[in-house]
Write a protein that holds these residues in place. Structure first.
Motif, PDB file in Angstrom:
ATOM      1  N   GLN B   3       0.837  -1.200   0.000  1.00  0.00           N
ATOM      2  CA  GLN B   3       0.000   0.000   0.000  1.00  0.00           C
ATOM      3  C   GLN B   3       0.873   1.251   0.000  1.00  0.00           C
ATOM      4  OE1 GLN B   3      -2.911  -1.315  -0.003  1.00  0.00           O
ATOM      5  NE2 GLN B   3      -3.946   0.608  -0.463  1.00  0.00           N
ATOM      6  N   ARG B   6       2.638   1.729  -3.290  1.00  0.00           N
ATOM      7  CA  ARG B   6       1.720   2.229  -4.315  1.00  0.00           C
ATOM      8  C   ARG B   6       1.449   3.721  -4.122  1.00  0.00           C
ATOM      9  NH1 ARG B   6      -3.225  -1.631  -4.710  1.00  0.00           N
ATOM     10  NH2 ARG B   6      -4.299   0.023  -3.615  1.00  0.00           N
ATOM     11  N   LEU B   7       1.273   4.096  -2.847  1.00  0.00           N
ATOM     12  CA  LEU B   7       1.045   5.515  -2.535  1.00  0.00           C
ATOM     13  C   LEU B   7       2.267   6.349  -2.931  1.00  0.00           C
ATOM     14  CD1 LEU B   7      -0.638   5.811   0.979  1.00  0.00           C
ATOM     15  CD2 LEU B   7      -1.357   6.895  -1.142  1.00  0.00           C
ATOM     16  N   ARG B  10       2.509   6.884  -6.621  1.00  0.00           N
ATOM     17  CA  ARG B  10       1.516   7.867  -7.069  1.00  0.00           C
ATOM     18  C   ARG B  10       1.901   9.272  -6.654  1.00  0.00           C
ATOM     19  NH1 ARG B  10      -4.235   5.965  -5.354  1.00  0.00           N
ATOM     20  NH2 ARG B  10      -4.173   8.092  -4.583  1.00  0.00           N
ATOM     21  N   ASN B  11       2.375   9.418  -5.397  1.00  0.00           N
ATOM     22  CA  ASN B  11       2.759  10.738  -4.905  1.00  0.00           C
ATOM     23  C   ASN B  11       3.854  11.360  -5.749  1.00  0.00           C
ATOM     24  OD1 ASN B  11       0.963  10.774  -2.863  1.00  0.00           O
ATOM     25  ND2 ASN B  11       2.378  10.138  -1.271  1.00  0.00           N
ATOM     26  N   ARG B  14       2.747  13.356  -8.639  1.00  0.00           N
ATOM     27  CA  ARG B  14       1.722  14.374  -8.413  1.00  0.00           C
ATOM     28  C   ARG B  14       2.249  15.794  -8.541  1.00  0.00           C
ATOM     29  NH1 ARG B  14      -0.802  10.993  -3.671  1.00  0.00           N
ATOM     30  NH2 ARG B  14      -2.270   9.796  -4.899  1.00  0.00           N
ATOM     31  N   VAL B  15       3.448  16.026  -7.985  1.00  0.00           N
ATOM     32  CA  VAL B  15       3.998  17.390  -8.067  1.00  0.00           C
ATOM     33  C   VAL B  15       5.194  17.334  -9.018  1.00  0.00           C
ATOM     34  CG1 VAL B  15       4.802  19.368  -6.747  1.00  0.00           C
ATOM     35  CG2 VAL B  15       3.238  17.734  -5.712  1.00  0.00           C
ATOM     36  N   LEU B 303      -2.397  12.857   6.613  1.00  0.00           N
ATOM     37  CA  LEU B 303      -2.181  11.403   6.506  1.00  0.00           C
ATOM     38  C   LEU B 303      -2.184  10.746   7.879  1.00  0.00           C
ATOM     39  CD1 LEU B 303       0.567  11.365   3.730  1.00  0.00           C
ATOM     40  CD2 LEU B 303      -1.740  10.421   3.540  1.00  0.00           C
ATOM     41  N   LEU B 308      -2.345   6.992   9.319  1.00  0.00           N
ATOM     42  CA  LEU B 308      -1.005   6.492   9.001  1.00  0.00           C
ATOM     43  C   LEU B 308      -0.135   6.660  10.244  1.00  0.00           C
ATOM     44  CD1 LEU B 308      -0.244   5.545   6.137  1.00  0.00           C
ATOM     45  CD2 LEU B 308       1.054   7.636   5.880  1.00  0.00           C
ATOM     46  N   GLU B 312       4.943   4.142   9.194  1.00  0.00           N
ATOM     47  CA  GLU B 312       4.415   4.099   7.819  1.00  0.00           C
ATOM     48  C   GLU B 312       4.682   5.409   7.098  1.00  0.00           C
ATOM     49  OE1 GLU B 312       0.643   1.052   8.426  1.00  0.00           O
ATOM     50  OE2 GLU B 312       0.450   3.145   8.992  1.00  0.00           O
TER      51      GLU B 312
END
Lengths: 227, 410
Positions: B3, B6-7, B10-11, B14-15, B303, B308, B312
């Motif tokens: 998880q 994957r986050l 993706r993060n 994003r920027v 988060l 979280l 984590e």
């Protein structure tokens, strides 16, 4: 159920410690829709932060569904926040680089759900708060009311036992604020989720089924109202 | 764990501004490191090859006294019996050539200059030191003729060309003055700048005669037998030769100690430069990572509020940093490979510069970079580790903040 007993919170300062809560005792039953009201500095936000396991008390006890929160490790508190609590903040606190859908999905991803489950539930939550069709918008492209709806969807999507909302209408105009309150109350009635929100706005207090007034860190009035 | 990964992935996307700036800093550091390291290694190897090929040979046999007084190249420390030594070395598989080296006053129309002269056997020279292969004008001196080959840059400095005459004034082995008129028969331009800048080659037999050397020479030079094991081969030769006590077998490293030391010093200076450059890149990366982390304090608060935990969160941001480091390092590796490939194939023409200045390296003309796979892998991994280390401290600091403080952060 939320059970609070003799709750004290002190903030250390250079001189004397500031007492934000002074031995507060309160019980909130399941499915209640409670407004914690009071002037600035009365301890509303501090109380919500403690119930929400975002901060730790100086002394006293908090039990969430019979579990004693006080004394739990940071990891256990994180687990409670993840599974049992939803938050709605005054300033929405959405992640600006995520779309509305991604912001809502984030709460589910942390629960380890599959991608498909996350997508279906997040879309449904947004539809429930009236944001169908706006899933792919970034928070910056949404109005204040729409952002707060995203925040409510994010708080509710994981079916928490309690949603804590700190001044949820403070940044909104009165009409939008009223819509948000109606939405929260409607969700409370349809989903059975307990809502606890802080406010110092008279209109907001009127929507509560139970009003708890705070002053100087103590409860000065606790009133249950009709449906 | 999956998880979090994957986050993190993706993060990262994003920027894009933050991603591009940080990855670019890492890529620049890794790319320049690979290029500079390859260039330093290439010049160093080329310099070493030129030293062995055109100056020292694989090893030389000299008299101990001559070696001790080598700065003066004394003819009275030359030695006899070199023919027998050469025969024995030939039987061991080595190509050799006899040499007499001495200083002489080179007198030309416009003045004079003291220079080292190398008297050689032109018939065996090229199999050991392939100097005449680089003739750019004229021809090899005829046996017993008063002719000489000059380095082309020296000839230009002295105003000489093929057919020009000049005079050598020196002392014989016995110490009496001797003068010799020589004609320039050829000019060489080799990859070794010192040859081009200051070498005069003349016939060995003529030199022995005019310098009253009888059958003595100052050294016997051996050609490279196995370029990958020169040192071991030299030791093998030494063991087999059973040299007389007054003779020494000196490897190219001992003979070119000044060049080796100079190259090492240059490499150290370059290494310092590379370290300083890497530090600057590290500070750049640390700064961008610091900014990237601090501008996300509120996000970290959100988060954490969503559940979280600290470990984590640390893992999430560290994974992001390592992925960023991987991306930057990969681009840097590509950049370094492209840059280095150009200099490996096309090289850098230093001829104009090294004609003017002696840089210590035995290099002239075009200098080529080399490939250094361990350094490439090291810098690639270094970029990733650097990104991780640079992000660790700010992440740790943010994780220590309370969630409430994180959420209040603007």
């Amino acid at each position: 159920m939320i059970e609070i007993r003799d709750l004290v919170k002190e903030y250390p300062t250079e001189g004397e410690a500031v007492r934000a809560l002074r031995g507060l005792t309160l019980t909130i039953a399941d499915e209640e829709f409670v407004s914690i009201a009071g002037p600035s500095g009365s301890g509303k936000t501090t109380l919500l932060n403690l119930i929400g396991c975002l901060d730790t008390a100086t002394s006293g006890e908090i039990r969430l569904n019979q579990k004693l929160v006080s004394g739990m490790t940071k990891r256990e508190l994180a687990s409670i926040r993840r599974e049992s609590l939803g938050f709605v903040f005054q300033s929405y606190n959405l992640i600006p680089v995520l779309t509305a859908l991604e912001n809502v999905a984030l709460a589910l991803e942390l629960l380890g759900l599959s991608h498909n489950q996350v997508q279906v539930r997040a879309r449904a939550a947004l539809a429930e708060v009236g944001l169908k069709g706006l899933e792919d918008r970034l928070p910056g492209k949404l109005s204040g009311g729409q952002q707060q709806r995203v925040a409510i969807a994010r708080a509710l999507v994981k079916n928490p036992a309690v949603v804590l909302a700190d001044e949820p209408t403070a940044n909104l105009d009165s009409k939008t604020g009223e819509e948000i309150l109606k939405l929260m109350r409607n969700l409370n009635e349809t989903t059975g989720t307990t809502f606890v929100f802080s406010t110092h706005d008279k209109m907001v207090m009127d929507y509560a089924k139970r009003l708890v007034l705070l002053q100087d860190g103590q409860i000065i009035h606790d009133e249950r109202r009709g449906p | 764990m999956q998880q979090i990964f994957r986050l993190a992935v993706r993060n990262l996307g994003r920027v894009k501004r933050r991603l591009v700036i940080t990855a670019a800093v890492i890529a620049l550091g890794v790319g320049l490191f690979i290029w500079i390291d390859g260039f330093v290694l290439g010049t160093s190897r080329q310099s070493e090859t030129n030293l062995i090929t055109y100056e020292t040979g694989a090893f030389r046999i000299v008299s101990k006294q001559w070696w001790e007084e080598r700065d003066f190249m004394p003819l009275n420390d030359s030695f006899h019996g070199y023919e027998e030594l050469m025969t024995r070395l030939k039987n061991l598989g080595w190509h050799t050539t006899p040499v007499v080296e001495f200083f002489a006053d080179v007198i030309v129309t416009d003045g004079n200059l003291i220079l080292p002269i190398m008297a050689v056997d032109f018939t065996s020279l090229d199999s050991v030191l392939p100097l005449t292969k680089h003739l750019v004008a004229g021809s090899v001196p005829k046996p017993n003729h008063a002719q000489a080959i000059l380095g082309s840059w020296l000839a230009k400095d002295l105003g000489l060309e093929v057919g020009s005459e000049f005079v050598l004034q020196t002392r014989t082995r016995e110490g009496s003055y001797q003068t010799l008129d020589l004609v320039v028969s050829g000019l060489v331009t080799t990859p070794h700048p010192a040859i081009n800048r200051g070498r005069i080659l003349m016939d060995l037999n003529l030199a022995k005669e005019v310098l009253q050397l009888d059958h003595a020479v100052t050294s016997v030079v051996a050609a490279v037998f196995n370029p990958y094991a020169i040192e071991q081969e030299a030791k093998r030769a030494l063991a087999a030769l059973d040299l007389s006590p007054n003779l020494n077998l000196l490897s190219w490293k001992e003979l070119g100690a000044d060049a080796v030391a100079s190259a090492q010093q240059d490499q150290q200076q370059t290494a310092i430069m590379v370290v300083l450059f890497s530090l600057m890149a590290a500070v750049g990366v640390a700064n961008t990572m610091l900014m990237a982390t601090y501008e996300r304090i509120r996000e970290m608060g959100i988060l954490r509020a969503l559940g979280l935990n600290s470990s984590e969160l640390r893992l999430l941001f560290l994974t992001e940093a390592l992925l960023l480091g991987f991306l930057g390092s990969a681009v840097g590796l590509l950049l370094g490979v492209v840059l280095n490939a150009y200099f490996v194939t096309q090289g850098l023409d230093l001829s104009a510069y090294v004609q003017q200045v002696d840089v210590g390296y035995r290099l002239s003309g075009v200098v080529y970079s080399a490939w250094n796979p361990p350094a490439m892998v090291g810098s690639f991994l270094g970029g990733i580790v650097l990104a991780g280390v640079a992000s660790w401290l700010p992440i740790r600091r943010v994780v220590r903040m309370t969630i409430v403080d994180c959420l209040r952060h603007t």
